[in-house]
Every structure is written in structure tokens, then in C-alpha cells.
Write a protein that holds these residues in place. Sequence first.
Motif: not given
Length: 174
Positions: A12-27
Motif C-alpha cells: 500500500a506504500h508502494t502502490v497507494s490506494i486511491p482515496h477517495p476510492w476508485r477501482l479504475s484509478d487503482y488498476v
Amino acid sequence: MAGIEERFAALAHTVSIPHPWRLSDYVERVAAHRGRPITLHPVDAGLLAGDGCGTGSGLWIARRDADLIVYGADTTQWHAEHIVVHELGHMLLGHGAEPEPSAPAVPEQTLAAVAELLPSISLESIAQVLGRTDYGTARERDAESFADLVMLRALRPPRRNSLLHKTFFRDGRS
Ligand SMILES: [Zn+2]
């Protein structure tokens, strides 16, 4: 090897989790981190016939130059996203390495199933199809825990040091 909570915290540090959450951003972030594009392919879960991951409704298809995630979309949005993140978990946790020339050939049976699911994909371009049976119990459990942790954080209100945060992420922080 570190427990899944520690590995999750590091990832989660290397690939940060979008906040606010958006699956497409995370992908997109996971794809950028791996240097390979990732595309999502929603299908009717019944088509996967239990071959997929977790509850049987996710599949990671590695092509030579890109990754595909096939997922059963006939469910709640939360569950569909959980399936996708489970597959991303396999990628980030290093389950199923980059396709290699020496990798065993994909079984014909699996290729036939994929051809039916995704008729637009040339089978020659597929290096690996990874479903539940390819990972073993421990990796399946880790990918599922990873998805749980990502989705928990995705739903977390923008408040630091909440009880949830302390409970779940205490050990991974230094
Ligand atoms: Zn899995």
C-alpha cells in the motif's frame, strides 16, 4: 516470510490506494507499477464455471505484453471490485511470475474456455491463464486477505487513527 498484513502495508506504500476510492484509478496504478497494461473484462460469472479465483469468479490472463482480468460482474459492485482486487493481489504479491519462455503451455481446455469468453483475443498471445487451482491454498488465502484489506481501506472514512486503522494496520507501520 512476513505476514499478509505486513506485506499489504508495504504494498500500500508502494502502490497507494486511491482515496477517495476508485477501482479504475487503482488498476491504473498497479499497471504503472508493473509496467504492463491491465484491462478489465466483466462477464457473466456462470461462464467461468468455478474455474476462477476465490469464489470462482475471477481469472487473471497474462498476455505477452498485457494483463487481463476477467471477472463475474453479475453481483454487487462491492463484490465485483473485490474480485478484481483479489486478482491485483496475486499480481502484487508475485503469484504467477512474469510469463517466461520456459513456462508450461496453457492447457487446451483452459484456452478453449477463454476463447469462448473473449472471442476477440488471439490465443497465441496468451502466455498464462491463472485460476484458483494454480495458486494453492496459501496464495489464495493471501490474495483474498489482500482484497479484504484494500477494500476495507477503500471504504475507510478520511479520518486518521481510527480504531479500525489501529486494529488492522498497527503491525505494518513503522
Ligand atoms: Zn485467487
